[in-house]
Design a protein around this motif. Structure first.
Motif, mmCIF file in Angstrom:
data_model
loop_
_atom_site.group_PDB
_atom_site.id
_atom_site.type_symbol
_atom_site.label_atom_id
_atom_site.label_comp_id
_atom_site.label_asym_id
_atom_site.label_seq_id
_atom_site.Cartn_x
_atom_site.Cartn_y
_atom_site.Cartn_z
ATOM 1 N N THR A 124 0.805 -1.223 0.000
ATOM 2 C CA THR A 124 0.000 0.000 0.000
ATOM 3 C C THR A 124 0.836 1.270 0.000
ATOM 4 O O THR A 124 1.839 1.388 0.686
ATOM 5 C CB THR A 124 -0.942 0.013 1.227
ATOM 6 N N GLU A 125 0.351 2.210 -0.801
ATOM 7 C CA GLU A 125 0.923 3.552 -0.841
ATOM 8 C C GLU A 125 -0.212 4.529 -1.116
ATOM 9 O O GLU A 125 -1.044 4.308 -1.984
ATOM 10 C CB GLU A 125 1.986 3.637 -1.938
ATOM 11 N N GLY A 126 -0.271 5.599 -0.342
ATOM 12 C CA GLY A 126 -1.321 6.605 -0.540
ATOM 13 C C GLY A 126 -2.666 6.167 0.018
ATOM 14 O O GLY A 126 -2.746 5.425 0.999
ATOM 15 N N VAL A 127 -3.730 6.615 -0.636
ATOM 16 C CA VAL A 127 -5.097 6.292 -0.215
ATOM 17 C C VAL A 127 -5.379 4.812 -0.497
ATOM 18 O O VAL A 127 -5.078 4.320 -1.581
ATOM 19 C CB VAL A 127 -6.131 7.153 -0.981
ATOM 20 N N LEU A 128 -5.951 4.120 0.469
ATOM 21 C CA LEU A 128 -6.268 2.700 0.284
ATOM 22 C C LEU A 128 -7.771 2.499 0.186
ATOM 23 O O LEU A 128 -8.529 2.897 1.083
ATOM 24 C CB LEU A 128 -5.712 1.865 1.438
ATOM 25 N N ILE A 129 -8.200 1.903 -0.916
ATOM 26 C CA ILE A 129 -9.588 1.469 -1.087
ATOM 27 C C ILE A 129 -9.547 -0.051 -1.146
ATOM 28 O O ILE A 129 -8.978 -0.635 -2.065
ATOM 29 C CB ILE A 129 -10.204 2.028 -2.383
ATOM 30 N N CYS A 130 -10.127 -0.693 -0.150
ATOM 31 C CA CYS A 130 -10.084 -2.156 -0.047
ATOM 32 C C CYS A 130 -11.506 -2.689 0.069
ATOM 33 O O CYS A 130 -12.242 -2.318 0.980
ATOM 34 C CB CYS A 130 -9.267 -2.581 1.172
ATOM 35 N N GLY A 131 -11.895 -3.542 -0.869
ATOM 36 C CA GLY A 131 -13.248 -4.098 -0.844
ATOM 37 C C GLY A 131 -13.245 -5.558 -1.193
ATOM 38 O O GLY A 131 -12.252 -6.109 -1.670
ATOM 39 N N GLY A 132 -14.384 -6.194 -0.935
ATOM 40 C CA GLY A 132 -14.495 -7.590 -1.331
ATOM 41 C C GLY A 132 -15.500 -8.376 -0.524
ATOM 42 O O GLY A 132 -16.242 -7.837 0.305
ATOM 43 N N ASP A 133 -15.498 -9.677 -0.791
ATOM 44 C CA ASP A 133 -16.351 -10.634 -0.088
ATOM 45 C C ASP A 133 -15.467 -11.323 0.955
ATOM 46 O O ASP A 133 -14.604 -12.120 0.612
ATOM 47 C CB ASP A 133 -16.911 -11.648 -1.092
ATOM 48 N N PHE A 134 -15.717 -11.014 2.242
ATOM 49 C CA PHE A 134 -14.891 -11.554 3.322
ATOM 50 C C PHE A 134 -15.435 -12.880 3.866
ATOM 51 O O PHE A 134 -14.798 -13.515 4.698
ATOM 52 C CB PHE A 134 -14.785 -10.545 4.463
ATOM 53 N N ASN A 135 -16.632 -13.261 3.430
ATOM 54 C CA ASN A 135 -17.252 -14.512 3.875
ATOM 55 C C ASN A 135 -17.387 -14.603 5.392
ATOM 56 O O ASN A 135 -17.348 -15.691 5.972
ATOM 57 C CB ASN A 135 -16.488 -15.721 3.333
ATOM 58 N N LEU A 136 -17.575 -13.451 6.038
ATOM 59 C CA LEU A 136 -17.827 -13.426 7.479
ATOM 60 C C LEU A 136 -18.485 -12.105 7.862
ATOM 61 O O LEU A 136 -18.358 -11.108 7.150
ATOM 62 C CB LEU A 136 -16.534 -13.629 8.285
ATOM 63 N N SER A 137 -19.187 -12.117 8.968
ATOM 64 C CA SER A 137 -19.791 -10.905 9.526
ATOM 65 C C SER A 137 -18.908 -10.378 10.640
ATOM 66 O O SER A 137 -18.456 -11.139 11.500
ATOM 67 C CB SER A 137 -21.191 -11.204 10.083
ATOM 68 N N MET A 138 -18.683 -9.077 10.625
ATOM 69 C CA MET A 138 -17.803 -8.462 11.619
ATOM 70 C C MET A 138 -18.498 -8.256 12.967
ATOM 71 O O MET A 138 -17.865 -8.286 14.004
ATOM 72 C CB MET A 138 -17.301 -7.111 11.099
ATOM 73 N N GLU A 139 -19.808 -8.031 12.933
ATOM 74 C CA GLU A 139 -20.560 -7.755 14.163
ATOM 75 C C GLU A 139 -21.888 -8.496 14.089
ATOM 76 O O GLU A 139 -22.839 -8.026 13.456
ATOM 77 C CB GLU A 139 -20.767 -6.245 14.309
#
Length: 355
Positions: A124-139
């Motif tokens: 990573t360098e600069g602004v990070l845009i990270c997306g996807g299907d994580f196959n889990l719920s965070m909360e």
């Protein structure tokens, strides 16, 4: 967005219609099912640049599409050979941006994500845009209708720590701290979950204009949408092309044929030079095609908008009730939507070439 396969012209055309409707600029696709030895040419005027991570069979796969209005200059990329992630790094209007698209496995998700985040941190360098299907719920309490969490809290805590070290945040949750909404329905478990995410560098959160979860339409996942200000896209010109599907319809062909006869009947009087008569005829005919195409497009778009609204309304109800009858109605509406999108596919495929 998890597309559950994008390796057919029909499915790709359905996707392009929705992307055009949403005015998307950057698209992160998961589960594309593109194979190492068979990657279709996904180039179009809407999305001229694509970067893929493929797999040995028609499974997994992620793709990043960069729209025509995104002046992205690629500096480097890192592509997984197992069809799980794509990292891109480059500039948008002199702003360094890193784009990461992830598709986590449905077992040992946290372990895989922690390993992948370490790779991403060094890239990573600069602004990070990270997306996807994580196959889990965070909360679990907010992100699932299931009876109990599927991932232990201790594992989720490790994941949150890794996200904190990347200095990124779950954008939709930041702007909807107490809202329950979901991105995937599992018929096997009879429950909804929010497992699709978009994360953004913390210092860019004030520049977010909106973030929403869409409806489940052409896939079994909802898209997660984010509008954030990173430079100003330039305006570009376009060229008008004949929509040949208009004359493939017999009723439309008869209308156009009648217009041609009327034109020459009233204008071919030996007083007008032949080349001028012919050139003027093309202008008139182009206007007739545009008028006819606009009329049909408005009618079809009205039908599509109506179905999308019905899907969105019924989906909200089903997320609370989990009624089998409402689920059947949703399936029927999604089939109607795909039928209408497939009609539009014939026109859209004129600008797409497949290997």
């Amino acid at each position: 967005m998890n597309v559950n396969g994008i390796n057919t012209p029909q499915k790709l055309s359905q996707l392009y219609y929705l992307l055009r409707k949403e005015k998307a600029d950057i698209i992160l696709l998961q589960e594309t099912h593109l194979r190492h030895n068979h990657i279709p040419n996904m180039y179009s005027k809407l999305f001229p640049s694509w970067h893929h991570s493929t797999y040995s069979s028609a499974a997994r796969g992620v793709s990043v599409g960069l729209g025509k209005n995104v002046p992205f200059t690629l500096k480097s990329q890192y592509v997984d050979l197992e069809g799980r992630y794509v990292f891109l790094k480059g500039t948008i209007h002199n702003t360094m941006v890193t784009i990461a698209n992830l598709y986590a496995p449905n077992v040992h998700q946290v372990q895989w994500l922690l390993t992948t985040f370490k790779l991403l941190q060094t890239f990573t360098e600069g602004v990070l845009i990270c997306g996807g299907d994580f196959n889990l719920s965070m909360e679990h309490s907010l992100d699932s209708t299931g009876p109990r969490p599927l991932i232990p809290h201790t594992q989720i805590r490790k994941l949150r720590t890794a996200l904190s070290e990347l200095h990124i945040n779950d954008v939709w949750r930041v702007f909807n701290p107490e809202v329950k909404d979901f991105t995937h329905y599992s018929p096997a478990h009879g429950s909804y979950q929010r497992i699709n995410y978009v994360f953004l560098s913390n210092n860019y959160l004030p520049l977010v204009k909106s973030t929403t979860i869409g409806s489940i339409t052409i896939s079994d996942h909802s898209p997660v949408k984010l509008i954030v200000a990173i430079g100003n896209p330039p305006c570009k010109s376009w060229t008008c092309r004949l929509n040949t599907t208009l004359i493939e319809d017999q009723a439309n062909a008869k209308v156009i044929e009648s217009k041609i006869r009327d034109y020459f009947k009233h204008n071919d009087n030996n007083h007008i030079n032949a080349p001028i008569l012919w050139d003027a005829h093309k202008v008139v005919l182009r206007g007739e095609f545009i008028a006819l195409g606009t009329k049909i497009k408005k009618l079809r778009n009205k039908q599509i908008d109506s179905i999308l609204l019905q899907i969105a309304t019924l989906e909200k109800i089903h997320k609370k009730s989990l009624s089998p009858g409402e689920l059947d109605s949703l399936k029927a509406l999604r089939l109607q939507l795909k039928d209408l999108l497939n009609i539009k596919a014939a026109k859209m495929l004129q600008s797409l070439k497949f290997k």
